[in-house]
Design an enzyme around this catalytic site. Structure first.
Site, PDB file in Angstrom:
ATOM      1  N   LYS A 183       0.838  -1.201   0.000  1.00  0.00           N
ATOM      2  CA  LYS A 183       0.000   0.000   0.000  1.00  0.00           C
ATOM      3  C   LYS A 183       0.874   1.252   0.000  1.00  0.00           C
ATOM      4  CE  LYS A 183      -3.590   2.490   2.386  1.00  0.00           C
ATOM      5  NZ  LYS A 183      -4.562   2.591   3.453  1.00  0.00           N
ATOM      6  N   GLU A 189      10.551  -5.031   4.152  1.00  0.00           N
ATOM      7  CA  GLU A 189      10.567  -6.439   3.741  1.00  0.00           C
ATOM      8  C   GLU A 189      10.234  -6.564   2.258  1.00  0.00           C
ATOM      9  OE1 GLU A 189       9.110  -5.195   6.363  1.00  0.00           O
ATOM     10  OE2 GLU A 189       9.219  -6.541   8.092  1.00  0.00           O
ATOM     11  N   GLY A 242      -4.787  -1.808   4.749  1.00  0.00           N
ATOM     12  CA  GLY A 242      -3.990  -2.966   4.332  1.00  0.00           C
ATOM     13  C   GLY A 242      -4.679  -4.296   4.585  1.00  0.00           C
ATOM     14  N   ARG A 243      -5.199  -4.471   5.807  1.00  0.00           N
ATOM     15  CA  ARG A 243      -5.803  -5.769   6.147  1.00  0.00           C
ATOM     16  C   ARG A 243      -7.205  -5.910   5.586  1.00  0.00           C
ATOM     17  NH1 ARG A 243      -4.776  -2.418  10.122  1.00  0.00           N
ATOM     18  NH2 ARG A 243      -6.400  -1.595  11.472  1.00  0.00           N
ATOM     19  N   GLU A 328      -4.773  -6.590  14.611  1.00  0.00           N
ATOM     20  CA  GLU A 328      -4.271  -5.281  14.179  1.00  0.00           C
ATOM     21  C   GLU A 328      -5.411  -4.252  14.226  1.00  0.00           C
ATOM     22  OE1 GLU A 328      -0.784  -4.801  11.328  1.00  0.00           O
ATOM     23  OE2 GLU A 328      -2.448  -4.148  10.068  1.00  0.00           O
ATOM     24  N   HIS A 359      -5.612 -33.112  17.857  1.00  0.00           N
ATOM     25  CA  HIS A 359      -4.572 -33.997  18.372  1.00  0.00           C
ATOM     26  C   HIS A 359      -3.384 -33.209  18.901  1.00  0.00           C
ATOM     27  CE1 HIS A 359      -6.674 -37.499  16.793  1.00  0.00           C
ATOM     28  NE2 HIS A 359      -7.066 -36.666  15.852  1.00  0.00           N
ATOM     29  N   LYS A 469       9.419  -0.906  13.869  1.00  0.00           N
ATOM     30  CA  LYS A 469       9.964  -0.667  12.520  1.00  0.00           C
ATOM     31  C   LYS A 469      11.017   0.430  12.577  1.00  0.00           C
ATOM     32  CE  LYS A 469       5.694  -1.275   9.865  1.00  0.00           C
ATOM     33  NZ  LYS A 469       4.772  -0.597   8.950  1.00  0.00           N
TER      34      LYS A 469
HETATM   35  O1  F6P Z   1       3.300  -3.100   9.678  1.00  0.00           O
HETATM   36  C1  F6P Z   1       1.937  -3.326   9.541  1.00  0.00           C
HETATM   37  C2  F6P Z   1       1.452  -2.977   8.164  1.00  0.00           C
HETATM   38  O2  F6P Z   1       1.424  -1.595   7.993  1.00  0.00           O
HETATM   39  C3  F6P Z   1       0.091  -3.597   7.910  1.00  0.00           C
HETATM   40  O3  F6P Z   1      -0.943  -2.832   8.376  1.00  0.00           O
HETATM   41  C4  F6P Z   1       0.116  -3.750   6.436  1.00  0.00           C
HETATM   42  O4  F6P Z   1      -0.852  -4.659   5.993  1.00  0.00           O
HETATM   43  C5  F6P Z   1       1.522  -4.222   6.223  1.00  0.00           C
HETATM   44  O5  F6P Z   1       2.290  -3.504   7.172  1.00  0.00           O
HETATM   45  C6  F6P Z   1       2.079  -3.993   4.850  1.00  0.00           C
HETATM   46  O6  F6P Z   1       2.055  -2.635   4.495  1.00  0.00           O
HETATM   47  P1  F6P Z   1       2.240  -2.186   3.018  1.00  0.00           P
HETATM   48  O7  F6P Z   1       1.096  -2.768   2.231  1.00  0.00           O
HETATM   49  O8  F6P Z   1       2.212  -0.694   3.031  1.00  0.00           O
HETATM   50  O9  F6P Z   1       3.534  -2.724   2.525  1.00  0.00           O
END
Ligand code: F6P
Length: 496
Positions: A183, A189, A242-243, A328, A359, A469
């Protein structure tokens, strides 16, 4: 008297007695809508409990807040913006729906072009993203893409390079499309993974690796600056959290992998749930009743966790998806106007897959000292075609577990006794398809919203993830003001 006092004063009845006392209990606490059956009858909800929650909902202006959500008002107050994931499926504010439609058309046109060979051969789709930019698409592709995989799709989130190397070992760089889903288009990452995929393509002689990149983002300018051609950036609106974003271009791997028609069925299934949530009286409203039960357990019975179990292999990624959605969204400590919330907020969501979990962890659910509201999610139509009665056994196990948790069993030996009276709810889908999955996911989104509204918290921000972060970024630059333990760990790993 606080708005919660009537709820906090609710008695703790015995579930089996509730069934004995009310012959209509099952009908009263079940909700059906096109292909989904919700059974809340094995929870401790009673007519009195529902009445108390309805009074709270009234005091919190739930109906008005729901209308504000769909009207495109700025219900995400801390970020001062609307929340527009329902518009992605055509429900809500007309202007935002028009924007979402335009973006979907753009996505569809690009998919058509890719299928017509505009980007050269594409057999593998390597989607890099994390959190909401990975969990949703991963769930969709895993749940619905088994029978009809048009492309080999891999979704990589972890910054641990092992995750990418696993994919490099089986993908052909010349036939791979890199999909960068973020987003913000700044997430460390994802950007690190994307850079490594480009390097892998280059090393393997792909002429124009950037020509094989698609960006899914709300930050179009950043994607272009990073090197993606504007024609291959698939934007979505800032109001899509995002979620909550799998309905937008973030769902690209599902849209291309399953085909556009099925992606639209997913949106339509979610829209059906939106209409149910918007138009059904609160006491017959599936997300609302589910949230009332959630709040009964977190607020009255002080349950700290809840556990959804997918009794269907195809839904194995649902519990991790729900973890982000619920924790979240509602793992918050302050109210909408910034005061300490003063009561428990989101339950810790865990769970797993049935029957495996039986189990492994069900011992604690049956005899442990924690109260854990359990949720069974099952599908009537089998996903397998094996001659043995796998599916029959799978479903019967789910139902028997719910019965056993409720009924318990007395024995002379305490170690062999089960106290029972342990709550569960069951969600039964007629079949697992794009439509029912869309409705199911939207059900969870609205349930989160009702929980958040009654707790007076903002379910749509996530500032709690920022500090860690920032500190990792500072450390990566060789800085950061760290405590002795952390400084020592950094030194030991040779990272300073
Ligand atoms: O660190 C949490 C977060 O901001 C989430 O809310 C989001 O889904 C994820 O990181 C990834 O964010 P982005 O889509 O901006 O890479």
């Amino acid at each position: 008297m606080s708005d919660w006092s009537a709820i906090e004063a609710l008695p703790s009845p015995k579930l089996v007695e509730l069934f004995e006392q009310d012959p209509d209990r099952l009908a009263r606490f079940c909700v059906d809508l096109s292909g989904l059956h919700f059974d809340f009858s094995k929870t401790h909800l009673t007519a009195d409990a529902v009445a108390a929650f309805l009074a709270l909902a009234d005091a919190r202006g739930l109906a008005a807040r729901r209308d504000a959500l769909f009207a495109g008002e700025h219900v995400n107050v801390t970020e001062d913006r609307p929340v527009t994931h329902t518009e992605e499926r055509g429900e809500g504010n007309a202007e935002d729906i028009a924007v979402a439609r335009r973006f979907h058309e753009r996505e569809r046109a690009l998919i058509d072009a890719i299928e017509a060979g505009a980007l050269g051969p594409v057999r593998h789709i390597l989607h890099v993203g994390i959190g909401g930019s990975a969990l949703g698409p991963n769930l969709l592709v895993d749940a619905l893409g088994r029978d009809d995989r048009r492309y080999d799709v891999a979704i990589v989130s972890n910054i641990d390079g092992v995750a990418l190397e696993d994919v490099f070992a089986r993908f052909d760089p010349a036939a791979t499309l890199l999909v960068v889903a973020s987003k913000t288009f700044t997430t460390t990452e994802t950007m690190t993974n994307a850079a490594s995929v480009l390097a892998w393509m280059t090393e393997h002689g792909v002429d124009d690796p950037y020509g094989r990149v698609i960006a899914l983002t709300a930050a179009m300018d950043k994607a272009i600056e990073w090197g993606v051609d504007e024609t291959r950036v698939l934007p979505f609106a800032e109001g899509v959290g995002g979620r909550y974003s799998l309905w937008s271009s973030i769902g690209f791997p599902a849209a291309i992998g399953l085909g556009w028609d099925r992606f639209e069925e997913l949106l339509e299934g979610a829209a059906e749930m939106d209409r149910h949530f918007r138009l059904t009286p609160l006491d017959r409203n599936a997300p609302v009743l589910a949230a009332f039960a959630d709040l009964y357990y977190t607020q009255v019975r002080k349950a700290e966790t809840r556990a959804p179990f997918a009794y269907d292999e195809r839904l194995r990624l649902l519990p991790p998806y729900l973890q982000q959605l619920e924790m979240e969204s509602n793992g918050k400590g302050v109210t909408l106007d910034g005061r300490p919330v003063g009561r428990p907020t989101a339950a810790i969501a865990w769970g797993g897959v049935g029957t495996d979990a039986q189990h492994a962890v069900f011992q604690l659910l049956h005899q442990g000292t924690h109260l854990v509201p359990v949720e069974f999610i099952a599908v009537i139509e089998a996903g397998d075609t094996l001659a043995e009665d796998h599916h029959r056994q799978l479903l019967l196990n789910a139902f028997a577990q719910g019965a056993a948790l409720m009924k318990g069993k007395q024995a002379d030996d305490p170690a062999r006794s089960y106290e029972g009276n342990r709550p569960s709810s069951t969600i039964l889908l007629d079949r697992l398809d794009a439509r029912t999955l869309g409705a199911l996911i939207a059900f969870y989104e609205h349930r989160v919203f009702v929980n958040g509204t009654l707790l007076q918290i903002n379910s749509f921000d996530q500032f709690g993830v920022e500090l860690g972060k920032e500190m990792a970024k500072a450390a990566a630059k060789g800085g950061g003001d760290f405590d002795p333990s952390t400084t020592d760990l950094i030194r030991r790993a040779g990272l300073n």
